[in-house]
Write an enzyme that holds these catalytic residues in place. Structure first.
Site, PDB file in Angstrom:
ATOM      1  N   ARG A  95       0.844  -1.200   0.000  1.00 23.80           N
ATOM      2  CA  ARG A  95       0.000   0.000   0.000  1.00 23.80           C
ATOM      3  C   ARG A  95       0.876   1.245   0.000  1.00 23.80           C
ATOM      4  O   ARG A  95       2.092   1.184   0.203  1.00 23.80           O
ATOM      5  CB  ARG A  95      -0.911   0.006   1.231  1.00 23.80           C
ATOM      6  CG  ARG A  95      -0.146   0.037   2.536  1.00 23.80           C
ATOM      7  CD  ARG A  95      -0.990   0.395   3.732  1.00 23.80           C
ATOM      8  NE  ARG A  95      -0.254   0.172   4.963  1.00 23.80           N
ATOM      9  CZ  ARG A  95       0.692   0.957   5.438  1.00 23.80           C
ATOM     10  NH1 ARG A  95       1.037   2.050   4.767  1.00 23.80           N
ATOM     11  NH2 ARG A  95       1.296   0.683   6.576  1.00 23.80           N
ATOM     12  N   GLY A  96       0.238   2.390  -0.183  1.00 25.52           N
ATOM     13  CA  GLY A  96       0.951   3.643  -0.023  1.00 25.52           C
ATOM     14  C   GLY A  96       1.107   3.979   1.452  1.00 25.52           C
ATOM     15  O   GLY A  96       0.562   3.318   2.336  1.00 25.52           O
ATOM     16  N   GLY A  97       1.859   5.020   1.731  1.00 21.89           N
ATOM     17  CA  GLY A  97       2.011   5.473   3.112  1.00 21.89           C
ATOM     18  C   GLY A  97       3.192   4.848   3.818  1.00 21.89           C
ATOM     19  O   GLY A  97       3.959   4.071   3.246  1.00 21.89           O
ATOM     20  N   CYS A 134       2.877   6.571  10.809  1.00 22.44           N
ATOM     21  CA  CYS A 134       2.785   7.237   9.502  1.00 22.44           C
ATOM     22  C   CYS A 134       4.003   8.121   9.227  1.00 22.44           C
ATOM     23  O   CYS A 134       3.952   8.989   8.344  1.00 22.44           O
ATOM     24  CB  CYS A 134       1.494   8.043   9.384  1.00 22.44           C
ATOM     25  SG  CYS A 134       0.005   7.053   9.644  1.00 22.44           S
ATOM     26  N   ALA A 136      -7.796   2.287   8.885  1.00 25.22           N
ATOM     27  CA  ALA A 136      -7.745   1.664  10.208  1.00 25.22           C
ATOM     28  C   ALA A 136      -8.269   2.683  11.211  1.00 25.22           C
ATOM     29  O   ALA A 136      -7.607   3.689  11.481  1.00 25.22           O
ATOM     30  CB  ALA A 136      -6.328   1.238  10.549  1.00 25.22           C
ATOM     31  N   TYR A 149       0.026   0.629  12.656  1.00 27.63           N
ATOM     32  CA  TYR A 149      -0.245  -0.496  13.543  1.00 27.63           C
ATOM     33  C   TYR A 149      -1.671  -0.974  13.340  1.00 27.63           C
ATOM     34  O   TYR A 149      -2.589  -0.173  13.158  1.00 27.63           O
ATOM     35  CB  TYR A 149      -0.048  -0.069  15.003  1.00 27.63           C
ATOM     36  CG  TYR A 149      -0.720  -0.983  16.006  1.00 27.63           C
ATOM     37  CD1 TYR A 149      -0.167  -2.224  16.330  1.00 27.63           C
ATOM     38  CD2 TYR A 149      -1.910  -0.617  16.626  1.00 27.63           C
ATOM     39  CE1 TYR A 149      -0.791  -3.065  17.235  1.00 27.63           C
ATOM     40  CE2 TYR A 149      -2.541  -1.450  17.538  1.00 27.63           C
ATOM     41  CZ  TYR A 149      -1.985  -2.679  17.832  1.00 27.63           C
ATOM     42  OH  TYR A 149      -2.603  -3.523  18.725  1.00 27.63           O
ATOM     43  N   HIS A 150      -1.845  -2.286  13.354  1.00 24.34           N
ATOM     44  CA  HIS A 150      -3.175  -2.892  13.390  1.00 24.34           C
ATOM     45  C   HIS A 150      -3.254  -3.798  14.602  1.00 24.34           C
ATOM     46  O   HIS A 150      -2.286  -4.522  14.911  1.00 24.34           O
ATOM     47  CB  HIS A 150      -3.443  -3.726  12.136  1.00 24.34           C
ATOM     48  CG  HIS A 150      -3.477  -2.938  10.874  1.00 24.34           C
ATOM     49  ND1 HIS A 150      -4.243  -1.803  10.715  1.00 24.34           N
ATOM     50  CD2 HIS A 150      -2.840  -3.122   9.688  1.00 24.34           C
ATOM     51  CE1 HIS A 150      -4.079  -1.329   9.491  1.00 24.34           C
ATOM     52  NE2 HIS A 150      -3.222  -2.104   8.857  1.00 24.34           N
TER      53      HIS A 150
END
Length: 236
Positions: free
Chosen positions: A91-93, A194, A178, A97-98
């Site tokens: 993904r981008g970015g 981020c 998220a 955390y998940h």
């Protein structure tokens, strides 16, 4: 051009990140294959489907393709101690955390069914969460030059409550957002979320000063579904 604005929602419950990733990729490829077939036949023989996956991941840190590994602040021993994993993803970015208590949403949409504009798509995802927060009398905002949903953006105590990171191929999306409903915020201390050093992370539970239990989380998912359909002018 035939447009299909119906969304198929699926709730995956608690699922490892890699398993959800593989499911996203399969659904994405399914849409791309249909687009390619339509194009080859020079006519639109099939509507192109859209999906939205809800999921909750066990503790994991993911680094986007443009992210900096230095934003992961702990080593593998510490990760093992706190029961978390760390992987790169497409993904981008930067890093995020998940974990438990977080609602993750993965829309797999053909943006040709909506508007093929990635910036608008990101802003629309933010708008969905902003509307959910408004139901709790919380003002979610955008921060100039930074994705996601913020509280008190532009102020010294600005804090992020929802992170975004997406990927597109042939205008088909994967990954998503998220939303920190009631995760253990200490897990954000092990990264520079981020890649932003000077801003904090918060959650709905922290802002309301109470626990958000599973039955209420299910209601929040219903709110997300409702506002997603509104913002994207979609249907079930």
């Amino acid at each position: 051009m035939k447009k299909n604005k119906k969304i198929e929602f699926r709730d995956l419950g608690i699922l490892e990140y890699t398993e959800a990733f593989e499911m996203q990729e399969k659904l994405m490829q399914k849409i791309i294959d249909k687009k390619t077939k339509n194009c080859a036949q020079e006519k639109e023989t099939e509507f192109l489907p859209n999906y939205f996956l809800f999921v909750e991941h066990p503790h994991i840190y993911t680094l986007g393709k443009s992210g900096n590994e230095k934003n992961m602040l702990v080593n593998s021993d510490k990760l093992k101690e706190i029961g978390a994993r760390y992987i790169r993803t497409n993904r981008g970015g930067d890093i995020t955390y998940h974990g438990y208590g977080q609602i993750v949403g993965y829309p797999i949409l053909d943006l040709d069914n909506f508007t093929p504009d990635i910036r608008l798509y990101m802003r629309n995802l933010e708008e969905v969460i902003i509307r959910v927060l408004a139901d709790y009398s919380i003002t979610g905002t955008r921060s100039e030059g930074e994705t996601g949903v913020w509280l008190d953006a532009g102020k010294p105590y600005a804090r992020k409550i929802c992170a975004l990171g997406v990927r597109t191929s042939k205008w088909v999306t994967m990954h998503g957002f998220a939303f920190n409903v009631d995760p253990d915020i200490k897990y954000f201390e092990y990264i520079i979320p981020c890649g932003i050093k000077d801003k904090a992370v918060t959650s709905l539970g922290r802002e309301l000063e109470r626990k958000i239990l599973p039955p209420e989380r299910e209601k929040i998912k219903e709110k997300i579904k409702r506002y997603f359909l509104e913002v994207f002018h979609a249907s079930l």
